[in-house]
Design an enzyme around this catalytic site. Structure first.
Site, mmCIF file in Angstrom:
data_model
loop_
_atom_site.group_PDB
_atom_site.id
_atom_site.type_symbol
_atom_site.label_atom_id
_atom_site.label_comp_id
_atom_site.label_asym_id
_atom_site.label_seq_id
_atom_site.Cartn_x
_atom_site.Cartn_y
_atom_site.Cartn_z
ATOM 1 N N ASN A 125 24.630 86.054 4.474
ATOM 2 C CA ASN A 125 23.505 86.427 5.344
ATOM 3 C C ASN A 125 23.633 85.644 6.647
ATOM 4 O OD1 ASN A 125 21.059 86.909 6.560
ATOM 5 N ND2 ASN A 125 19.838 85.783 5.055
ATOM 6 N N TRP A 126 24.027 86.330 7.697
ATOM 7 C CA TRP A 126 24.290 85.650 8.972
ATOM 8 C C TRP A 126 23.007 85.369 9.754
ATOM 9 C CZ3 TRP A 126 29.011 88.971 11.086
ATOM 10 C CH2 TRP A 126 30.082 88.821 10.204
ATOM 11 N N LYS A 127 21.898 85.920 9.308
ATOM 12 C CA LYS A 127 20.605 85.715 9.989
ATOM 13 C C LYS A 127 20.730 86.032 11.484
ATOM 14 C CE LYS A 127 19.597 82.277 6.495
ATOM 15 N NZ LYS A 127 18.700 81.253 6.026
ATOM 16 N N HIS A 174 13.496 88.848 2.128
ATOM 17 C CA HIS A 174 13.958 87.469 2.313
ATOM 18 C C HIS A 174 12.759 86.567 2.598
ATOM 19 C CE1 HIS A 174 15.997 83.993 3.991
ATOM 20 N NE2 HIS A 174 17.092 84.417 3.365
ATOM 21 N N GLU A 225 12.306 84.292 4.641
ATOM 22 C CA GLU A 225 11.979 84.129 6.074
ATOM 23 C C GLU A 225 11.152 85.309 6.576
ATOM 24 O OE1 GLU A 225 15.993 83.406 7.367
ATOM 25 O OE2 GLU A 225 15.960 81.480 6.322
ATOM 26 N N GLU A 227 16.072 83.175 -4.775
ATOM 27 C CA GLU A 227 16.263 82.155 -3.747
ATOM 28 C C GLU A 227 15.040 81.241 -3.705
ATOM 29 O OE1 GLU A 227 19.298 83.621 -0.634
ATOM 30 O OE2 GLU A 227 17.326 84.249 0.012
ATOM 31 N N GLY A 277 18.419 76.694 3.367
ATOM 32 C CA GLY A 277 18.685 76.031 4.647
ATOM 33 C C GLY A 277 18.297 74.566 4.658
ATOM 34 N N SER A 296 21.366 77.060 -0.167
ATOM 35 C CA SER A 296 22.315 75.977 0.115
ATOM 36 C C SER A 296 23.582 76.035 -0.751
ATOM 37 C CB SER A 296 21.632 74.614 -0.013
ATOM 38 O OG SER A 296 20.571 74.509 0.919
ATOM 39 N N GLY A 306 23.626 81.670 3.125
ATOM 40 C CA GLY A 306 23.205 81.652 4.528
ATOM 41 C C GLY A 306 24.158 80.808 5.354
ATOM 42 N N GLY A 307 23.787 79.559 5.589
ATOM 43 C CA GLY A 307 24.541 78.659 6.483
ATOM 44 C C GLY A 307 26.044 78.670 6.252
#
Ligand code: PEP
Length: 259
Positions: free
Chosen positions: A11-13, A99, A101, A170, A176, A216, A237-238
């Site tokens: 997930n590149w956000k 998600h 977010e 998640e 994150g 993470s 993600g990251g």
């Protein structure tokens, strides 16, 4: 390790929305070539969706593309929104929905997320439906109450074509933050999700639905998380923004599933 084909999704956000997305996708395609037993998905921002899909098709890659959101109408006066058919036209086959977010910053409710998942399924777009508790909810002992409420709000939609939709567990406190759930913490919730699916939606949905872990995940912890029996892959993600780190996660899944 799961007996289902594992899926690693990046997930590149709000990152890599231009040419840099195509470069990252090409690097992921090279990593995926070495992992024939693993499905790999990348999720760029809307602006790079078509270009990344094009890059991957030029590379003849198995890596597939996901959008990060959709609006649950096919067309009409909804300024700024993108529909499931448009995402398919751009060359994506997947969409990440619900998600944390989006729940947190855009006040998306379980009911609205259900509408989005229904729209994705109706169009033939594969949803990765995200669920998970906050730290306060975990500390109050409400993890499974929250996770089951989110799950039950859409899981009946998965009965029509078991295995087409995917779930990502998640824990919000692990996204994150660098705080990863221990394999025991993650497996406990994953096993509970699988039991809940079995109880409410039947054996087929429970056995065929991939349940990914997200929060993470990185090269150094992927092996122990992915080694759990009810963890069928990862939503990353990251670490998905960094080709070498993402390649390590894909390689960990390959090593487990090929063995
Ligand atoms: C995510 O956003 O889905 C996620 C899991 O992020 P991170 O890997 O950075 O925790």
């Amino acid at each position: 390790m799961t007996t289902r084909t594992p899926l690693i999704a990046g997930n590149w956000k709000l990152n890599k929305g231009g040419e840099d997305g195509c470069e990252l996708a090409a690097a992921v395609a090279r990593a995926a070539e070495k992992a024939p037993h693993v499905s790999v998905v990348v999720s760029p921002p809307f602006t790079a969706l078509a270009a990344v899909a094009h890059t991957l098709s030029e590379e003849k890659s198995r890596v597939e593309v996901a959008a990060q959101n959709l609006y649950p109408k096919d067309s009409g006066a909804f300024t700024g929104e993108i529909s499931a058919p448009m995402i398919l036209t751009a060359g994506a086959k997947w969409v990440i929905l619900g998600h944390s977010e989006r729940r947190q910053y855009f006040a998306e409710s379980n009911a609205f997320i259900r509408e989005k998942i229904a729209a994705a399924l109706a169009a033939g777009l594969r949803p990765i439906a995200c669920i998970g508790e906050t730290l306060a909810e975990r500390e109050a002992g409400k993890t499974l109450d929250v996770v089951f409420e989110q799950l039950d709000s859409f899981a009946d939609l998965f009965t029509k074509d078991p295995g087409f939709g995917v779930i990502a567990y998640e824990p919000v406190w692990a996204i994150g933050t660098g705080k990863v759930a221990t394999p025991e913490q993650a497996e406990e919730v994953h096993a509970a999700i699988r039991s809940r699916l079995r109880e409410k939606q039947g054996e087929k949905v429970a056995e065929q639905t991939l349940v990914l872990y997200g929060g993470s995940v990185k090269g150094s912890n992927a092996k122990e998380l992915l080694g759990c029996p009810n963890i069928d892959g990862a939503l990353v993600g990251g670490a998905s923004l960094e080709p070498a780190g993402f390649a390590e996660i894909i390689a960990a899944a390959e090593a487990l599933s090929a063995s």
